[in-house]
Design a protein around this motif. Structure first.
Motif, PDB file in Angstrom:
ATOM      1  N   LYS A  82      -3.349  -7.931  19.680  1.00  0.00           N
ATOM      2  CA  LYS A  82      -3.589  -6.488  19.730  1.00  0.00           C
ATOM      3  C   LYS A  82      -3.420  -5.833  18.368  1.00  0.00           C
ATOM      4  CE  LYS A  82      -2.291  -6.038  24.608  1.00  0.00           C
ATOM      5  NZ  LYS A  82      -1.299  -5.497  25.575  1.00  0.00           N
ATOM      6  N   LEU A  83      -2.461  -6.297  17.606  1.00  0.00           N
ATOM      7  CA  LEU A  83      -2.256  -5.744  16.273  1.00  0.00           C
ATOM      8  C   LEU A  83      -3.427  -6.099  15.360  1.00  0.00           C
ATOM      9  CD1 LEU A  83      -0.396  -4.180  14.404  1.00  0.00           C
ATOM     10  CD2 LEU A  83       0.857  -6.301  13.945  1.00  0.00           C
ATOM     11  N   SER A  84      -3.922  -7.310  15.485  1.00  0.00           N
ATOM     12  CA  SER A  84      -5.098  -7.717  14.701  1.00  0.00           C
ATOM     13  C   SER A  84      -6.293  -6.839  15.035  1.00  0.00           C
ATOM     14  CB  SER A  84      -5.439  -9.183  14.967  1.00  0.00           C
ATOM     15  OG  SER A  84      -4.384 -10.033  14.583  1.00  0.00           O
ATOM     16  N   ASN A  85      -6.487  -6.555  16.317  1.00  0.00           N
ATOM     17  CA  ASN A  85      -7.602  -5.692  16.718  1.00  0.00           C
ATOM     18  C   ASN A  85      -7.445  -4.286  16.157  1.00  0.00           C
ATOM     19  OD1 ASN A  85      -8.997  -7.636  18.126  1.00  0.00           O
ATOM     20  ND2 ASN A  85      -8.212  -7.044  20.136  1.00  0.00           N
ATOM     21  N   ALA A  86      -6.214  -3.773  16.185  1.00  0.00           N
ATOM     22  CA  ALA A  86      -5.964  -2.424  15.664  1.00  0.00           C
ATOM     23  C   ALA A  86      -6.288  -2.356  14.175  1.00  0.00           C
ATOM     24  CB  ALA A  86      -4.514  -2.025  15.917  1.00  0.00           C
ATOM     25  N   ASP A  93      -6.407   1.432   4.450  1.00  0.00           N
ATOM     26  CA  ASP A  93      -6.236   1.129   3.028  1.00  0.00           C
ATOM     27  C   ASP A  93      -4.788   0.737   2.754  1.00  0.00           C
ATOM     28  OD1 ASP A  93      -8.944   1.997   2.154  1.00  0.00           O
ATOM     29  OD2 ASP A  93      -8.241   3.949   2.849  1.00  0.00           O
ATOM     30  N   VAL A  94      -3.865   1.333   3.526  1.00  0.00           N
ATOM     31  CA  VAL A  94      -2.434   1.082   3.362  1.00  0.00           C
ATOM     32  C   VAL A  94      -1.804   0.897   4.734  1.00  0.00           C
ATOM     33  CG1 VAL A  94      -0.224   2.013   2.547  1.00  0.00           C
ATOM     34  CG2 VAL A  94      -2.317   2.475   1.257  1.00  0.00           C
ATOM     35  N   VAL A  95      -0.930  -0.092   4.858  1.00  0.00           N
ATOM     36  CA  VAL A  95      -0.135  -0.288   6.070  1.00  0.00           C
ATOM     37  C   VAL A  95       1.343  -0.143   5.700  1.00  0.00           C
ATOM     38  CG1 VAL A  95       0.571  -1.897   7.876  1.00  0.00           C
ATOM     39  CG2 VAL A  95      -1.829  -1.802   7.171  1.00  0.00           C
ATOM     40  N   ARG A 112      -3.246  -9.890   5.901  1.00  0.00           N
ATOM     41  CA  ARG A 112      -3.731  -8.829   5.014  1.00  0.00           C
ATOM     42  C   ARG A 112      -4.971  -9.237   4.231  1.00  0.00           C
ATOM     43  NH1 ARG A 112       0.624  -8.128   0.206  1.00  0.00           N
ATOM     44  NH2 ARG A 112      -0.797  -6.431  -0.243  1.00  0.00           N
ATOM     45  N   HIS A 113      -5.054 -10.498   3.811  1.00  0.00           N
ATOM     46  CA  HIS A 113      -6.178 -10.926   2.991  1.00  0.00           C
ATOM     47  C   HIS A 113      -7.410 -11.304   3.803  1.00  0.00           C
ATOM     48  CE1 HIS A 113      -3.765 -10.615  -0.566  1.00  0.00           C
ATOM     49  NE2 HIS A 113      -2.863 -11.460  -0.097  1.00  0.00           N
ATOM     50  N   THR A 114      -7.277 -11.323   5.138  1.00  0.00           N
ATOM     51  CA  THR A 114      -8.434 -11.607   5.992  1.00  0.00           C
ATOM     52  C   THR A 114      -8.870 -10.372   6.765  1.00  0.00           C
ATOM     53  OG1 THR A 114      -7.029 -12.308   7.846  1.00  0.00           O
ATOM     54  CG2 THR A 114      -7.704 -14.004   6.247  1.00  0.00           C
ATOM     55  N   ALA A 115      -8.227  -9.237   6.487  1.00  0.00           N
ATOM     56  CA  ALA A 115      -8.545  -8.014   7.247  1.00  0.00           C
ATOM     57  C   ALA A 115      -8.723  -6.815   6.323  1.00  0.00           C
ATOM     58  CB  ALA A 115      -7.439  -7.735   8.263  1.00  0.00           C
ATOM     59  N   GLY A 116      -9.440  -7.022   5.233  1.00  0.00           N
ATOM     60  CA  GLY A 116      -9.771  -5.895   4.378  1.00  0.00           C
ATOM     61  C   GLY A 116      -8.914  -5.738   3.141  1.00  0.00           C
ATOM     62  N   GLY A 117      -7.860  -6.545   2.996  1.00  0.00           N
ATOM     63  CA  GLY A 117      -7.047  -6.489   1.792  1.00  0.00           C
ATOM     64  C   GLY A 117      -6.278  -5.207   1.608  1.00  0.00           C
ATOM     65  N   TYR A 118      -5.697  -4.668   2.679  1.00  0.00           N
ATOM     66  CA  TYR A 118      -4.917  -3.440   2.597  1.00  0.00           C
ATOM     67  C   TYR A 118      -3.633  -3.657   1.800  1.00  0.00           C
ATOM     68  CZ  TYR A 118      -2.904  -5.940   6.591  1.00  0.00           C
ATOM     69  OH  TYR A 118      -2.378  -6.913   7.411  1.00  0.00           O
ATOM     70  N   ARG A 119      -3.096  -2.563   1.260  1.00  0.00           N
ATOM     71  CA  ARG A 119      -1.794  -2.605   0.614  1.00  0.00           C
ATOM     72  C   ARG A 119      -0.711  -2.549   1.688  1.00  0.00           C
ATOM     73  NH1 ARG A 119      -1.714  -2.131  -4.802  1.00  0.00           N
ATOM     74  NH2 ARG A 119      -3.641  -1.522  -5.846  1.00  0.00           N
ATOM     75  N   VAL A 144       8.969 -13.924   0.246  1.00  0.00           N
ATOM     76  CA  VAL A 144       8.096 -13.099   1.076  1.00  0.00           C
ATOM     77  C   VAL A 144       8.002 -11.673   0.530  1.00  0.00           C
ATOM     78  CG1 VAL A 144       7.804 -12.075   3.366  1.00  0.00           C
ATOM     79  CG2 VAL A 144       8.561 -14.451   3.160  1.00  0.00           C
ATOM     80  N   VAL A 145       9.158 -11.054   0.276  1.00  0.00           N
ATOM     81  CA  VAL A 145       9.206  -9.628  -0.066  1.00  0.00           C
ATOM     82  C   VAL A 145       8.461  -9.322  -1.360  1.00  0.00           C
ATOM     83  CG1 VAL A 145      10.751  -7.724  -0.699  1.00  0.00           C
ATOM     84  CG2 VAL A 145      11.342  -9.230   1.199  1.00  0.00           C
ATOM     85  N   ARG A 146       8.538 -10.191  -2.352  1.00  0.00           N
ATOM     86  CA  ARG A 146       7.920  -9.895  -3.638  1.00  0.00           C
ATOM     87  C   ARG A 146       6.402  -9.781  -3.544  1.00  0.00           C
ATOM     88  NH1 ARG A 146       6.033 -14.456  -6.519  1.00  0.00           N
ATOM     89  NH2 ARG A 146       6.446 -16.462  -5.509  1.00  0.00           N
ATOM     90  N   ARG A 147       5.828 -10.250  -2.433  1.00  0.00           N
ATOM     91  CA  ARG A 147       4.383 -10.148  -2.246  1.00  0.00           C
ATOM     92  C   ARG A 147       3.968  -8.859  -1.536  1.00  0.00           C
ATOM     93  NH1 ARG A 147       5.444 -15.680  -2.139  1.00  0.00           N
ATOM     94  NH2 ARG A 147       4.041 -16.904  -3.467  1.00  0.00           N
ATOM     95  N   PHE A 148       4.953  -8.064  -1.104  1.00  0.00           N
ATOM     96  CA  PHE A 148       4.640  -6.732  -0.593  1.00  0.00           C
ATOM     97  C   PHE A 148       4.282  -5.837  -1.783  1.00  0.00           C
ATOM     98  CE2 PHE A 148       6.540  -8.390   3.132  1.00  0.00           C
ATOM     99  CZ  PHE A 148       6.271  -7.534   4.192  1.00  0.00           C
ATOM    100  N   ASP A 149       3.492  -4.810  -1.509  1.00  0.00           N
ATOM    101  CA  ASP A 149       3.056  -3.927  -2.597  1.00  0.00           C
ATOM    102  C   ASP A 149       4.075  -2.853  -2.939  1.00  0.00           C
ATOM    103  OD1 ASP A 149       0.228  -4.844  -3.143  1.00  0.00           O
ATOM    104  OD2 ASP A 149       0.121  -4.519  -0.988  1.00  0.00           O
ATOM    105  N   GLY A 150       5.011  -2.579  -2.036  1.00  0.00           N
ATOM    106  CA  GLY A 150       5.996  -1.553  -2.310  1.00  0.00           C
ATOM    107  C   GLY A 150       7.007  -1.445  -1.190  1.00  0.00           C
ATOM    108  N   ALA A 151       8.016  -0.583  -1.411  1.00  0.00           N
ATOM    109  CA  ALA A 151       9.085  -0.401  -0.427  1.00  0.00           C
ATOM    110  C   ALA A 151       9.470   1.064  -0.353  1.00  0.00           C
ATOM    111  CB  ALA A 151      10.296  -1.248  -0.798  1.00  0.00           C
ATOM    112  N   LEU A 152       9.698   1.536   0.865  1.00  0.00           N
ATOM    113  CA  LEU A 152      10.245   2.868   1.113  1.00  0.00           C
ATOM    114  C   LEU A 152      11.642   2.656   1.661  1.00  0.00           C
ATOM    115  CD1 LEU A 152       9.757   5.941   1.241  1.00  0.00           C
ATOM    116  CD2 LEU A 152       8.954   5.625   3.587  1.00  0.00           C
ATOM    117  N   VAL A 153      12.661   3.085   0.900  1.00  0.00           N
ATOM    118  CA  VAL A 153      14.033   2.728   1.235  1.00  0.00           C
ATOM    119  C   VAL A 153      14.916   3.967   1.371  1.00  0.00           C
ATOM    120  CG1 VAL A 153      13.828   0.458   0.151  1.00  0.00           C
ATOM    121  CG2 VAL A 153      14.617   2.401  -1.201  1.00  0.00           C
ATOM    122  N   ALA A 154      16.195   3.722   1.711  1.00  0.00           N
ATOM    123  CA  ALA A 154      17.083   4.824   2.077  1.00  0.00           C
ATOM    124  C   ALA A 154      17.825   5.452   0.898  1.00  0.00           C
ATOM    125  CB  ALA A 154      18.097   4.345   3.118  1.00  0.00           C
TER     126      ALA A 154
END
Length: 227
Positions: A82-86, A93-95, A112-119, A144-154
């Motif tokens: 279901k998440l893949s379909n969404a 552009d961003v998730v 991410r790289h098979t579904a449009g390359g979103y950030r 794993v984490v270093r391949r994320f594009d960014g972080a929103l933290v507390a």
């Protein structure tokens, strides 16, 4: 810009966070889709009144993938499908996703790289001194984490921890632990306007300590009570 906000369960205290993001997106002319993975909480047994009121308004661009299941786990094949379909339908552009270790976050990371390359941006309130840290586990996280594009933290200490996991400071921002300040200010004003009634209703003594917390074991509310 098209943005997707993915969360396991939109609990009461998450609603103001999403609403703040939605309002900002509207002001910027961006589009946002809320994806709630599970419709029930596996942590909180009490009613989620703020969440219920939010969904009762039938918000536009909001979907729950598994409305009758909890975020305690399970049904991962169904969630992945279901998440893949969404993602493929919305084509963001961003998730923005809660955490970097949840199943749905890892699935978003994998596809991410098979579904449009979103950030991909993760949200977290973890910091270095939260608990024991083990070198092997931290290395695994960093891979794993270093391949994320960014972080929103507390907070700033959370940014510092994200940096140890491979997120440079320029790719992290503070703003995750937001609350509905206007709501609390309004309630406080109402209480002050009828102080005697508020004290009677809540059986408040002349002096007391107020603890505002989630009722979960790791928050150590029992320690405050004992103190």
């Amino acid at each position: 810009m098209r943005m997707m906000f993915v969360i396991g369960h939109l609990g009461d205290y998450h609603v103001p966070r999403y609403e703040a993001l939605r309002k900002l997106a509207e002001r910027r002319g961006d589009e946002i889709l809320l994806v709630e993975v599970f419709g029930r909480s596996g942590v909180y047994a009490f009613p989620q009144l703020t969440r219920d009121a939010f969904f009762d308004r039938a918000p536009a661009r909001a979907v729950t993938l598994e409305p009758d299941n909890t975020d305690a786990g399970g049904r991962w094949a169904s969630v992945a499908y279901k998440l893949s379909n969404a993602v493929r339908t919305w084509r963001p552009d961003v998730v923005v996703t809660l955490g970097y270790h949840t199943f749905y976050s890892l699935w978003l990371y994998a596809m991410r790289h098979t579904a449009g390359g979103y950030r991909l941006i993760y949200m977290s309130d973890s910091k270095l001194d939260d608990g024991s840290r083990y070198r092997f586990k931290e290395r695994l996280k960093r891979a794993v984490v270093r391949r994320f594009d960014g972080a929103l933290v507390a907070g700033e200490r959370h940014r510092a921890y994200a940096r140890t996991l491979g997120i440079p400071l320029e790719r992290s921002r503070v703003g995750f632990d937001v609350i509905d300040v206007e709501r609390f200010a309004r309630l406080a004003d109402n209480a002050r306007a009828s102080e005697a009634e508020a004290r009677r209703r809540h059986a408040l003594p002349a002096r007391y300590v107020l603890c505002v917390s989630r009722f979960v074991a790791r928050k150590n509310v029992d320690v405050v009570v004992d103190a």
